[in-house]
Motif scaffolding. Sequence first.
Motif, PDB file in Angstrom:
ATOM      1  N   UNK A  24       0.839  -1.184   0.000  1.00  0.00           N
ATOM      2  CA  UNK A  24       0.000   0.000   0.000  1.00  0.00           C
ATOM      3  C   UNK A  24       0.878   1.239   0.000  1.00  0.00           C
ATOM      4  N   UNK A  25       0.457   2.254  -0.729  1.00  0.00           N
ATOM      5  CA  UNK A  25       1.263   3.481  -0.718  1.00  0.00           C
ATOM      6  C   UNK A  25       1.306   4.069   0.675  1.00  0.00           C
ATOM      7  N   UNK A  26       2.435   4.587   0.927  1.00  0.00           N
ATOM      8  CA  UNK A  26       2.613   5.135   2.271  1.00  0.00           C
ATOM      9  C   UNK A  26       1.820   6.414   2.473  1.00  0.00           C
ATOM     10  N   UNK A  27       1.573   7.184   1.286  1.00  0.00           N
ATOM     11  CA  UNK A  27       0.887   8.468   1.429  1.00  0.00           C
ATOM     12  C   UNK A  27       0.077   8.757   0.166  1.00  0.00           C
ATOM     13  N   UNK A  28      -1.213   9.172   0.240  1.00  0.00           N
ATOM     14  CA  UNK A  28      -2.049   9.494  -0.898  1.00  0.00           C
ATOM     15  C   UNK A  28      -1.687  10.872  -1.465  1.00  0.00           C
ATOM     16  N   UNK A  29      -1.939  11.019  -2.848  1.00  0.00           N
ATOM     17  CA  UNK A  29      -1.715  12.321  -3.486  1.00  0.00           C
ATOM     18  C   UNK A  29      -2.767  13.321  -3.009  1.00  0.00           C
ATOM     19  N   UNK A  30      -2.410  14.572  -2.937  1.00  0.00           N
ATOM     20  CA  UNK A  30      -3.396  15.572  -2.506  1.00  0.00           C
ATOM     21  C   UNK A  30      -4.560  15.666  -3.497  1.00  0.00           C
ATOM     22  N   UNK A  31      -5.735  16.058  -2.994  1.00  0.00           N
ATOM     23  CA  UNK A  31      -6.935  16.151  -3.822  1.00  0.00           C
ATOM     24  C   UNK A  31      -6.798  17.224  -4.895  1.00  0.00           C
ATOM     25  N   UNK A  32      -6.208  18.362  -4.583  1.00  0.00           N
ATOM     26  CA  UNK A  32      -6.060  19.441  -5.559  1.00  0.00           C
ATOM     27  C   UNK A  32      -5.179  19.041  -6.725  1.00  0.00           C
ATOM     28  N   UNK A  33      -4.206  18.145  -6.478  1.00  0.00           N
ATOM     29  CA  UNK A  33      -3.333  17.690  -7.560  1.00  0.00           C
ATOM     30  C   UNK A  33      -4.100  16.808  -8.531  1.00  0.00           C
ATOM     31  N   UNK A  34      -4.982  15.955  -8.001  1.00  0.00           N
ATOM     32  CA  UNK A  34      -5.783  15.106  -8.878  1.00  0.00           C
ATOM     33  C   UNK A  34      -6.771  15.944  -9.722  1.00  0.00           C
ATOM     34  N   UNK A  35      -7.399  16.943  -9.090  1.00  0.00           N
ATOM     35  CA  UNK A  35      -8.329  17.818  -9.820  1.00  0.00           C
ATOM     36  C   UNK A  35      -7.596  18.635 -10.873  1.00  0.00           C
ATOM     37  N   UNK A  36      -6.383  19.050 -10.556  1.00  0.00           N
ATOM     38  CA  UNK A  36      -5.598  19.829 -11.514  1.00  0.00           C
ATOM     39  C   UNK A  36      -5.272  19.053 -12.766  1.00  0.00           C
ATOM     40  N   UNK A  37      -4.951  17.786 -12.629  1.00  0.00           N
ATOM     41  CA  UNK A  37      -4.664  16.959 -13.800  1.00  0.00           C
ATOM     42  C   UNK A  37      -5.900  16.816 -14.677  1.00  0.00           C
ATOM     43  N   UNK A  38      -7.058  16.619 -14.059  1.00  0.00           N
ATOM     44  CA  UNK A  38      -8.292  16.487 -14.839  1.00  0.00           C
ATOM     45  C   UNK A  38      -8.612  17.793 -15.585  1.00  0.00           C
ATOM     46  N   UNK A  39      -8.431  18.935 -14.910  1.00  0.00           N
ATOM     47  CA  UNK A  39      -8.723  20.227 -15.533  1.00  0.00           C
ATOM     48  C   UNK A  39      -7.775  20.502 -16.700  1.00  0.00           C
ATOM     49  N   UNK A  42      -8.915  18.574 -19.640  1.00  0.00           N
ATOM     50  CA  UNK A  42     -10.088  19.205 -20.237  1.00  0.00           C
ATOM     51  C   UNK A  42      -9.708  20.400 -21.106  1.00  0.00           C
ATOM     52  N   UNK A  43      -8.763  21.245 -20.653  1.00  0.00           N
ATOM     53  CA  UNK A  43      -8.319  22.401 -21.438  1.00  0.00           C
ATOM     54  C   UNK A  43      -7.665  21.966 -22.739  1.00  0.00           C
ATOM     55  N   UNK A  44      -6.860  20.936 -22.679  1.00  0.00           N
ATOM     56  CA  UNK A  44      -6.206  20.435 -23.895  1.00  0.00           C
ATOM     57  C   UNK A  44      -7.255  19.944 -24.894  1.00  0.00           C
ATOM     58  N   UNK A  45      -8.287  19.249 -24.396  1.00  0.00           N
ATOM     59  CA  UNK A  45      -9.338  18.769 -25.285  1.00  0.00           C
ATOM     60  C   UNK A  45     -10.117  19.896 -25.928  1.00  0.00           C
ATOM     61  N   UNK A  46     -10.445  20.935 -25.142  1.00  0.00           N
ATOM     62  CA  UNK A  46     -11.169  22.079 -25.701  1.00  0.00           C
ATOM     63  C   UNK A  46     -10.333  22.821 -26.731  1.00  0.00           C
ATOM     64  N   UNK A  47      -9.025  22.939 -26.498  1.00  0.00           N
ATOM     65  CA  UNK A  47      -8.144  23.613 -27.453  1.00  0.00           C
ATOM     66  C   UNK A  47      -8.111  22.881 -28.785  1.00  0.00           C
ATOM     67  N   UNK A  48      -7.994  21.587 -28.717  1.00  0.00           N
ATOM     68  CA  UNK A  48      -7.978  20.796 -29.953  1.00  0.00           C
ATOM     69  C   UNK A  48      -9.305  20.930 -30.698  1.00  0.00           C
ATOM     70  N   UNK A  49     -10.420  20.886 -29.937  1.00  0.00           N
ATOM     71  CA  UNK A  49     -11.731  21.034 -30.562  1.00  0.00           C
ATOM     72  C   UNK A  49     -11.878  22.403 -31.225  1.00  0.00           C
ATOM     73  N   UNK A  50     -11.384  23.483 -30.555  1.00  0.00           N
ATOM     74  CA  UNK A  50     -11.454  24.822 -31.136  1.00  0.00           C
ATOM     75  C   UNK A  50     -10.663  24.937 -32.419  1.00  0.00           C
ATOM     76  N   UNK A  51      -9.488  24.318 -32.470  1.00  0.00           N
ATOM     77  CA  UNK A  51      -8.697  24.350 -33.695  1.00  0.00           C
ATOM     78  C   UNK A  51      -9.401  23.639 -34.843  1.00  0.00           C
ATOM     79  N   UNK A  52     -10.069  22.549 -34.543  1.00  0.00           N
ATOM     80  CA  UNK A  52     -10.803  21.822 -35.585  1.00  0.00           C
ATOM     81  C   UNK A  52     -11.945  22.663 -36.134  1.00  0.00           C
ATOM     82  N   UNK A  53     -12.727  23.293 -35.228  1.00  0.00           N
ATOM     83  CA  UNK A  53     -13.853  24.130 -35.667  1.00  0.00           C
ATOM     84  C   UNK A  53     -13.362  25.325 -36.476  1.00  0.00           C
ATOM     85  N   UNK A  54     -12.283  25.973 -36.008  1.00  0.00           N
ATOM     86  CA  UNK A  54     -11.737  27.124 -36.735  1.00  0.00           C
ATOM     87  C   UNK A  54     -11.273  26.726 -38.128  1.00  0.00           C
TER      88      UNK A  54
END
Length: 266
Positions: A24-39, A42-54
């Motif tokens: 078992x891991x000795x220590x869990x990652x902080x919650x803000x770090x996990x949310x930051x990776x997800x965000x 999401x930004x990378x996906x929106x950027x790619x979508x915007x380039x396609x539409x443009x």
Amino acid sequence: MAEGAVGTCPQVFVVDSHSNYISMPSKKKPKWERVGHKFLHLLVGLTVLGLVVQGFFIYNLYKKTESFAHSGSHPTYQNLSSPQKSGQQDGNTMSQVGSKESSNIPIVRPHTGQIQERPFAHLMGSNDPVGEDNVVQWLHESGEAVTHIMSYNKGRLLVKEDGYYYLYSKVQLNTAEECALIQHRVMKDTSAYDKSIELMKSKSFRCRTPKNSSAKVSDGEDLWNSFLGGVFHLQVGDRIFVTLENIQKMRTGLTENFMGAFMIFP
């Protein structure tokens, strides 16, 4: 202890030191770090979508521009690949700007072929306005007086093109000396009738009466102005002129008296 007694065997526990186990891991990652990776994902996906539409919209705009540039049936569009030819037609010199790709951009030009010169005339007051049968005489060449696709002869404007014309006339008289009936008319002579036709008229009775019966009439001026204007259909050969009763009382001057005509619809 009795000899016949049977002794209880002791329990033996064997520990296998080579068995697998989950670490078992000795220590869990902080919650803000996990949310930051997800965000960030999401930004990378929106950027790619915007380039396609443009890219999609740019491609459609290019296709529409190219279709307009190559359309030879539309009179208001032309290709800039031949700027010298279009410049000669419009009387202006056009220089080609930009690369060859910019030659496909359409430009809008006015319909110069539909521009038509229309007749007009503006006559000004003369120092000798008295003509035969009270026809007012005018200046037609000096100062601001002008005639275009119309001619002038002895106080009359000759119509050279059919159409609807706006006619106007203004006169000024000095009626201080005695009572007088003033009639200001705009007339027309046409080949369809033997007599002149009255188009517009202004009628006024001017009489300057002194306050006392023994008083004398003042030597000052009593100016009277009349302006007439209207739209009429005129034909080739019609002659337009102005008549004025008591024309001797007309106050001379270039700007005090004038008449004119201009076509508003052919």
